[in-house]
Design an enzyme around this catalytic site. Structure first.
Site, PDB file in Angstrom:
ATOM      1  N   PHE A 165       0.857  -1.184   0.000  1.00  0.00           N
ATOM      2  CA  PHE A 165       0.000   0.000   0.000  1.00  0.00           C
ATOM      3  C   PHE A 165       0.890   1.230   0.000  1.00  0.00           C
ATOM      4  O   PHE A 165       1.628   1.475   0.949  1.00  0.00           O
ATOM      5  CB  PHE A 165      -0.953   0.049   1.200  1.00  0.00           C
ATOM      6  N   ASP A 250       9.220   2.943   2.176  1.00  0.00           N
ATOM      7  CA  ASP A 250       8.032   3.757   2.443  1.00  0.00           C
ATOM      8  C   ASP A 250       7.737   3.636   3.936  1.00  0.00           C
ATOM      9  O   ASP A 250       7.180   2.635   4.390  1.00  0.00           O
ATOM     10  CB  ASP A 250       6.852   3.257   1.596  1.00  0.00           C
ATOM     11  N   LYS A 279       2.089  11.060   7.326  1.00  0.00           N
ATOM     12  CA  LYS A 279       1.290  10.751   8.517  1.00  0.00           C
ATOM     13  C   LYS A 279       1.766  11.469   9.798  1.00  0.00           C
ATOM     14  O   LYS A 279       1.461  12.629   9.979  1.00  0.00           O
ATOM     15  CB  LYS A 279       1.183   9.249   8.688  1.00  0.00           C
TER      16      LYS A 279
HETATM   17  C1  LIG Z   1      -1.057   6.021   4.339  1.00  0.00           C
HETATM   18  C2  LIG Z   1       0.056   5.505   3.502  1.00  0.00           C
HETATM   19  C3  LIG Z   1       0.381   6.094   2.259  1.00  0.00           C
HETATM   20  C4  LIG Z   1      -0.445   7.199   1.641  1.00  0.00           C
HETATM   21  O1  LIG Z   1      -0.476   8.357   2.416  1.00  0.00           O
HETATM   22  P1  LIG Z   1      -1.638   9.446   2.126  1.00  0.00           P
HETATM   23  O2  LIG Z   1      -1.278  10.578   3.024  1.00  0.00           O
HETATM   24  O3  LIG Z   1      -2.939   8.802   2.491  1.00  0.00           O
HETATM   25  O4  LIG Z   1      -1.556   9.788   0.692  1.00  0.00           O
HETATM   26  C5  LIG Z   1       1.467   5.594   1.577  1.00  0.00           C
HETATM   27  N1  LIG Z   1       2.193   4.578   2.066  1.00  0.00           N
HETATM   28  C6  LIG Z   1       1.911   3.983   3.240  1.00  0.00           C
HETATM   29  C7  LIG Z   1       2.766   2.868   3.735  1.00  0.00           C
HETATM   30  C8  LIG Z   1       0.814   4.405   3.994  1.00  0.00           C
HETATM   31  O5  LIG Z   1       0.499   3.790   5.134  1.00  0.00           O
END
Ligand SMILES: *Cc1c(COP(=O)(O)O)cnc(C)c1O
Length: 426
Positions: A165, A250, A279
């Protein structure tokens, strides 16, 4: 079309009585009705409306209190309305909030220094949302492949993991393995290669002279809190170095102390070339994201290559500095490690009849429910007990409270989860 000569009752109401008054008068059902009528249906929320949040607690419009185990998908690491971050935001709002990147600001300069220092990297590119940070990393990796590594034009490949994700843009969902995320949204950006998560041989088998990068999450949080085998992260670093391939972690969800270290790659010797952040960098107040990394890679951007109107704005910058300062000053990495282990140990003491697996690192904990048990009923039992959690993939409930929780509150979560499980099994 609405009349432009006479103000509508709606606007009269909002302007004359004030937004706060109008919001405060809304009931739960009005809130849900307006959302469903006027909002696109791209989410299916739990049918409660949250009114306030302080620390690890949220309260709904009816006055019921919940321990927040969703933690805004890890974005509320420092707790709701964290005092030091709110103070920094308030002070900044009296000075300057938005300029654009047409000029310099001292706030952004200090933010860039702070985020590089905190992450141990050399340069940063400020963005707003996580998906933008991922897009930024993809652009950097591709341009590095063409201008530094010497990959032929438009041939760069990026290896990614199944069950990943990385956000919701068309490029990013294009390399998802989840049909739900991508069906109906093609055609997709080429140049991505999927391999099973946590399998070093599978990555090695897909590396070619055109491979620009391997991009993965250190723990697949949305995938169901999936943790790779021991040694995978360190082996991946070695494999990338050997093949002149960039390693991109990520850390949007796992970063900023969520897993018991500043960043999850630090559980092994697996320092990335690029890292995506988001986040918790926003301190639970506003979206702040960034892509950080080594100078050799970050420096491929030239003026005009990339940008964002709001990225690095002064308000976001001071909030992010305060967010990192809070993690540091309260040693929330250590607290996350200790409290996360306490939660896992507690869950393991509960009746395991309907539990398939309990896994996690720090305060990123997943509780997987066995097939054949009614997870919808368990969801309701959690709510009744005042536990706000939501199922992610693989029938796994997420427990990602703010990192500020103490032992008493963790024990309270465990006790409530125990009662909810009992209700749902009988
Ligand atoms: C939440 C998340 C994203 C996307 O972040 P947004 O601020 O919702 O665009 C990307 N990678 C990971 C691992 C995430 O948990």
């Amino acid at each position: 079309m609405a009349s432009t000569t006479k103000k509508s009752t709606f606007w009269e109401n909002v302007i004359e009585r004030g937004i706060r008054t109008v919001v405060d008068e809304m009931s739960t059902s009005e809130c849900i009705d307006l959302t469903l009528q006027y909002g696109s249906h791209n989410y299916k929320p739990i049918p409660i409306a949250i009114k306030t949040g302080v620390g690890a607690w949220v309260t709904d419009v009816e006055g019921k209190e919940y321990i927040d185990c969703v933690g805004s998908y890890s974005a509320v690491a420092q707790g709701h309305l964290c005092e030091s971050i709110v103070r920094a935001a308030r002070q900044q709002m009296d000075v300057l909030t938005l300029t654009s990147r047409a000029v310099y600001t001292r706030e952004m300069a200090l933010f860039l220094k702070a985020v590089c220092d905190y992450t141990g990297t050399e340069m940063a590119c400020p963005m707003n949302t996580g998906a933008e940070a991922v897009e930024t990393a993809i652009k950097l990796a591709r341009k590095w492949a063409y201008t530094v590594k010497g990959v032929p034009k438009d041939k760069a490949e990026i290896i990614v993991a199944e069950e990943n994700f990385h956000g919701r843009t068309t490029t990013v969902v294009g390399f998802s393995s989840e049909p739900n995320y991508k069906e109906g949204f093609g055609p997709f950006t080429p140049g991505f290669i999927l391999v099973p998560f946590g399998n070093i041989e599978a990555v090695a088998a897909k590396i070619t002279p055109n491979t620009a990068a391997v991009m993965m999450e250190p723990i697949q949080a949305e995938g169901g809190i999936l943790i790779p085998p021991d040694g995978f992260m360190a082996d991946l670093r070695k494999l990338c170095t050997k093949n002149n391939v960039l390693l991109i972690w990520d850390e949007i969800q796992t970063g900023f102390c969520r897993t018991g270290k500043r960043f999850a790659w630090q559980h092994e010797d697996s320092e990335p070339d690029l890292m995506c952040l988001g986040k918790a960098l926003g301190g639970g107040i506003m979206p702040v994201a960034a892509t950080v990394g080594r100078r050799e890679v970050m420096d491929v951007f030239r003026p005009g290559d990339h940008g964002s109107t709001f990225g690095g704005n002064p308000l976001a910058s001071v909030i992010a500095i305060a967010a990192m300062a809070e993690l540091e000053s309260r040693d929330l990495a250590e607290n996350s490690a200790v409290m996360g282990q306490r939660m896992i140990d507690g869950f393991r003491q509960l009746d395991q009849t309907m539990i398939e697996d309990i896994r996690g690192r720090g305060l990123l904990v997943g509780l997987e429910v066995k097939k054949g048990y009614d997870d919808a009923r368990l969801q309701q039992a959690f709510l009744d007990e005042g536990i706000l959690t939501k199922e992610t993939r693989h029938r796994t409930f997420r427990f990602a409270t703010p990192l500020t929780v103490d032992a008493a509150l963790v024990d309270e979560v465990v006790a409530r989860v125990g009662r909810a499980i009992k209700t749902a099994t009988t």
